[in-house]
Structure formats: structure tokens, C-alpha cells
Design an enzyme around this catalytic site. Structure first.
Site, short mmCIF file in Angstrom:
data_model
loop_
_atom_site.label_atom_id
_atom_site.label_comp_id
_atom_site.label_asym_id
_atom_site.label_seq_id
_atom_site.Cartn_x
_atom_site.Cartn_y
_atom_site.Cartn_z
CD GLU A 228 -2.61 2.27 -3.22
OE1 GLU A 228 -3.62 2.98 -3.35
OE2 GLU A 228 -1.75 2.46 -2.33
CG ASP B 72 -1.84 1.16 1.31
OD1 ASP B 72 -2.77 1.21 0.48
OD2 ASP B 72 -1.64 2.03 2.18
#
Length: 577
Positions: free
Chosen positions: A255, A213
Site C-alpha cells: 500500500e 500498510d
């Protein structure tokens, strides 16, 4: 409900390119299925639905954060990387999920949030308490909030600064996201070791991959902007090397909500690889733009700009997920146009994006939903679906923040949509009860009983995609059409490429994918000079289409928002070859 058992995928466990072929399904544990009647979804509930996901045609289950957390940011504020939220179950429950998924030839991808932690994490509490202690440098501290002044604020609707003053340590701490999510200090070798150990912990439990992330924001420098700094790439290279050496066959997914020429750097090179996969953010809003504008040009331009990536890497493509439909990768005029089409009510907006599910975005237009999904599934990259979109679930814009599209899965017309046996007031979020998307008629059980439902259509197209490896492994070449609303491209793969990439059969494949964004019937001429004289066959029903002319052109007629997947072959090609 019985779903039967589809055949196992031959050689899946030995296929190093599994992540390229796969269809991914994002499932929020909290919102999927509640096994113990406390109103909150859990691992045992998810395990009970694995047969459904296997029947649907899912290859990989993506499970967003389920770690111990104050849940101020949907679990992306991690309090303990090695503990499971008690309401979701235990570590043993998670281990059982992985085992049961593997038994069904499905894999499990999890989120690991390494840019920041919750301010409730023990590391941060110790860092506040004892600046000279073992955790003193685990975070980015400063005596002033005037460092990194050129760094953009990401959550512009909630944060005024990237610095927050801590009353205990009497210093400012740095955060790229919410002020309750302090950034880890990757200059600290101890932090680097901690991250490596966290990744190892979950890979040891059997997970098949990790979504990293907010990966661009690991390192800060005075001269840079704190996004994709060279040191960040060096760290990811070392992490990839560790995974390849100790856990071959597992994948890392970046991401990185950046422009393509920046995201592509997260693949690294053949010699120095970084992540196996990265999300393709810019393509997604342009799909929605094309659907409303009835113009192909914006999307076609993006598809023509196919960036070279290592042969060992793949893009991840998506329509919707647990976050807002981000509009960071477009200019202000484009953004306002999208708001006008898709988020006319301010409650539909959050940050720089739109907080709506797929079906409401497309006004529950079944043809448009099918068109969007068919386009997604034929793009170059691995498709990511969002739970509930396979039945056209709605959202609830009256809920706070991103919770609008995180409501309980709708399994049946029974109490609480079959999600939970709890009193309705105990549910973590209320089920959707709006007129159009009411769980009484939008649910799995009802659509299972209707052969023409969106659910059955989604299953058919997922299984059809699986039959054609070219979608996962082939090239994409945009071809010319004479209509502004008709987009066409050819997915192709040679015998050699198929064999080299773990093909289960050795044959070339070429599929013409054509999409009409027009809201009324149209006619278009497709230019295919390389394929002059070839025959075309519909992938769905096997019907023969007109042979491509010797001049390389073919004429096609479309109903409103219609698409074709057409297999190209020599006229004498035997269908059973």
C-alpha cells in the site's frame, strides 16, 4: 437464504498466479455480520456469510486489521500483533475463518501495519519507561522536534507536526500519521526481527497474503524525505525472500500512495523481487473524473503510461475502499473540480479526499455504477471490491471521520438490516436509514429476489470475468477512437503466455473493451488496424457484432454511459472451440 455451490476452480491451489486472476472483496469484520447479538460484527458472523461471498464470485477476502487495538484509527493502531480484538472472537475463530474460506476455494488476505503501532502497545510503553531497556530503541526518539523538517505532514487536517513530546521519557517521538501512532524504528535489528516474526505468525495460521500498510514510510534519513528510502526497499526485499522461501505461494501487497514511477519500485526486479502486488492509486480518481467530465483523455493518458513490472507481479485496482477517495495524486485545480462534482458538502470531505461510497458518489445512477465496475473489472490488474457496493449501499456523512462508509452491511429489510439482533442503540455504527439508501429496500435479500438487480448483475460480470483469463493475465493496449467520450482498449494474451502462466486451457484471447462516458447516446469509430477483418462477439450474450473492416475500423453506437466487452476472433472461428 440458499446460494447453491458453484464449481471449484480447477487447479487453483497449484496456480502460482492466483493473485493475478483473483477478484478481491474487502470486508470489515466489525461491520459485516454479528453472530452473538452484541452489536459488533465478528469472525463467526463473517464465517456464516462465506457461502454468499462464494456465490457472488469472490476469490480473496481482504480483512483489514482485527488485532487488539484502542480503535482510534479503525484498528490501524495496533496494540498487540498476536491478539484478536475480543469482540471479534478468538485466534481459533480466525483460524476457522481461514479453514472455511479455503474449503470454499477462497483465500484470505490480511493487513499487517508495520510502519507504526498504537501508543498503547507494550513496546511503546516500555520504550517510554526505560530508554536503556530492551525496547528503548524500538521507536524514533529525539531531543528536538526540528529533525526531518522537510518531511510532509500526511494528515494535514488533524496534525501540525510529525513529532510529539512524551512527558514520561522527556523526548519527542516521530509519527508519520496520527500522534497516537508512533513510528517503529527500522534501524533497530530487534524491530526488524519482530516484524518478520509477526508475518510468520499469521502465515503459519494459514493466511494467503499480507497487505503491507503504509510501506513507503519505514525508514527516515536526514537527506531524504522519509518516503521510499533505499533502506525501505532493502528491507522489503529481505521480507519477500523470507516469504518465498518459507511460505511459497503467499503474497505481499504494497500500500504505497505514491506516483506510479515510485510505486513500481515496490515490485522490485525479476532478480530481486519485492512485493507481488501494489495498489494503483492514480487511475482511480481519473475514472471518477471521466464519469463527470464525459472526457476520456485524462484516464486514457494514465492507461497509456503502462509501466513495465516483473512478470511475477500485478497491480491492484479499485474504485472504493475503507479509506477516503484520495486526491493526493492530482493537482489543486483537479482536486477542487472533483470536490465540486463529488463532495459539494464539506462533510463529504476528509483529509485530502472524499469520504463517500460508490453509489452515493455516482448519485445512485445504475448505468454509471455498472459502467464504473465494468471498467474496473477489465483494467490490467486485480480488482478490489468494497463490501456492500455490490448492492449499491449508501453512506452516512453525519458520522465522524471515515466511519461514513463503514456502516453495517445490509442483509435484509429486517431489524438492523439483518446485521445484528441487538438493540439498535448497541450497534457499533447505525445502519443507513436515508431516504434513497434505506436498508429497507437496499439489501441482499431484496436484490436476491430481483433478477435485474445490481447484485445479480455484479455476480454475472464477476463470473464472466473468471471465464476469460485474459483479464487477469493479458496485456492492455489503448486504441484510437474518434469521440472524446469513448475510451477503448484491447486486452490480449497469446497461446504461449497463457500456457506459461498456468492457463487451464491453451488458446489466445483478445477482448475489445469500449466505454462511453457520454451522458447521451453517441456514435464512435474505433481504429483496430491490427485486427482488420476479424469478427466481434458480445461476451455477455454471444451476439455477433459487425466485422472489423479491411481498413481496421469499426463503427459502434452507444446508449448513455454504455460499454461493450467484445471478443475478437477470426470469422470462421467456431464458437465452441
Amino acid at each position: 437464504m440458499s446460494f447453491g455451490t458453484p464449481p471449484l476452480l480447477p487447479g487453483l491451489q497449484r496456480d502460482e498466479n492466483w493473485f493475478k486472476r483473483a477478484v478481491y472483496y474487502e470486508v470489515l469484520v466489525r461491520a459485516f455480520a454479528d453472530s452473538n447479538g452484541d452489536g459488533i460484527g465478528d469472525f463467526q458472523g463473517l464465517i456464516s456469510k462465506l457461502d454468499y461471498l462464494q456465490w457472488l464470485g469472490i476469490d480473496v477476502i481482504w480483512v483489514p486489521p482485527f488485532f487488539k487495538s484502542p480503535l482510534r484509527d479503525g484498528g490501524y493502531d495496533v496494540e498487540d500483533y498476536r491478539s484478536v480484538l475480543p469482540e471479534y472472537g478468538t485466534i481459533d475463530d480466525f483460524r476457522e475463518l481461514v479453514t472455511k474460506a479455503h474449503e470454499r476455494n477462497m483465500r484470505v488476505l490480511i493487513d499487517i501495519v508495520i510502519n507504526h503501532t498504537s501508543d498503547q502497545h507494550e513496546w511503546f510503553q516500555e520504550s517510554r519507561r526505560d530508554p536503556d531497556g530492551p525496547y528503548g530503541d524500538y521507536y524514533v526518539w529525539s531531543d528536538t522536534d526540528e529533525k526531518y523538517e522537510d518531511y510532509r505532514i500526511i494528515f494535514v487536517d488533524t496534525e501540525e507536526s510529525n513529532w510529539t513530546f512524551d512527558t514520561e521519557r522527556r523526548q519527542y517521538f516521530f509519527h508519520r500519521f496520527f500522534s497516537h501512532q508512533p513510528d517503529l524504528n527500522f534501524e533497530s535489528e530487534a524491530v526488524q526481527r519482530e516484524v518478520f516474526d509477526v508475518v510468520r505468525f499469521w502465515l503459519d495460521l494459514g493466511v494467503d497474503g499480507c497487505r503491507l500498510d503504509a510501506i513507503p514510510y519505514l525508514y527516515e534519513t536526514e537527506d531524504g524525505n522519509g518516503e521510499s528510502e533505499p533502506a525501505t526497499h532493502e528491507f522489503v526485499k529481505r521480507l519477500r525472500a523470507m516469504v518465498d522461501e518459507e511460505y511459497p505461494g503467499r503474497v505481499l501487497l504494497a500500500e504505497a500512495n505514491q506516483w506510479p514511477h515510485e510505486v513500481v519500485d515496490y515490485f522490485g526486479t525479476e532478480e530481486e523481487p519485492e512485493c507481488h502486488m501494489a495498489f494503483d492509486f492514480p487511475t482511480m480518481p481519473r475514472i471518477f473524473y471521466a464519469l463527470r467530465s464525459q472526457q476520456k483523455q485524462e484516464l486514457e493518458d494514465v492507461l497509456r503510461e503502462q509501466l513495465e513490472i516483473p512478470s511475477t507481479a500485478a497491480w491492484g485496482v479499485f474504485l472504493r475502499n475503507h479509506d477516503e477517495l484520495t486526491l493526493e495524486m492530482v493537482d489543486e485545480e483537479y482536486r477542487q473540480t472533483m470536490y465540486g462534482w463529488y463532495a459539494y458538502d464539506p462533510r463529504m470531505r476528509v483529509n485530502v479526499g472524499i469520504r463517500r461510497r460508490l453509489a452515493p458518489l455516482l448519485e445512485n445512477n445504475l448505468d454509471e455504477i455498472k459502467l464504473a465496475n465494468a471498467l474496473l473489472l477489465s483494467l490490467k490488474g486485480s480488482p478490489f471490491l468494497y463490501y456492500g457496493d455490490e448492492i449499491g449501499m449508501g453512506d452516512n456523512i453525519w458520522l465522524n471521520d471515515r466511519d461514513a462508509s463503514r456502516t453495517p452491511m445490509q442483509w435484509s429489510p429486517d431489524r438492523n438490516a439483518g446485521f445484528s439482533s441487538a438493540d439498535a442503540g448497541k450497534l457499533s455504527l447505525p445502519v443507513v436509514q436515508s431516504l434513497v439508501y434505506n436498508y429497507g429496500h437496499v439489501n441482499v435479500e431484496t436484490q436476491m429476489a430481483q433478477s435485474a438487480s445490481l447484485l445479480h448483475w455484479t455476480r454475472r460480470i464477476l463470473h464472466l470475468r473468471r471465464e476469460h483469463p485474459v483479464f487477469g493475465l493479458g496485456n492492455l493496449q489503448v486504441v484510437e477512437t474518434d469521440h472524446e467520450s469513448v475510451l477503448a482498449f484491447v486486452r490480449s494474451m497469446s497461446d504461449e503466455a497463457h500456457a506459461n502462466r498456468g492457463g487451464m486451457h491453451s488458446h489466445a484471447e483478445r477482448i475489445l473493451c469500449v466505454f462511453s462516458f457520454a451522458h447521451s447516446p453517441v456514435h464512435a469509430r474505433i481504429q483496430l488496424p491490427e485486427f482488420a477483418g476479424m469478427a466481434m462477439e458480445d461476451c455477455f450474450g454471444g451476439q455477433e457484432f459487425p466485422t472489423i473492416g479491411e481498413d481496421g475500423a469499426v463503427d459502434l453506437t452507444f446508449g448513455a454511459q454504455q460499454f461493450y466487452w467484445l471478443r475478437l476472433h477470426q470469422p470462421q472461428f467456431e464458437r465452441n472451440t
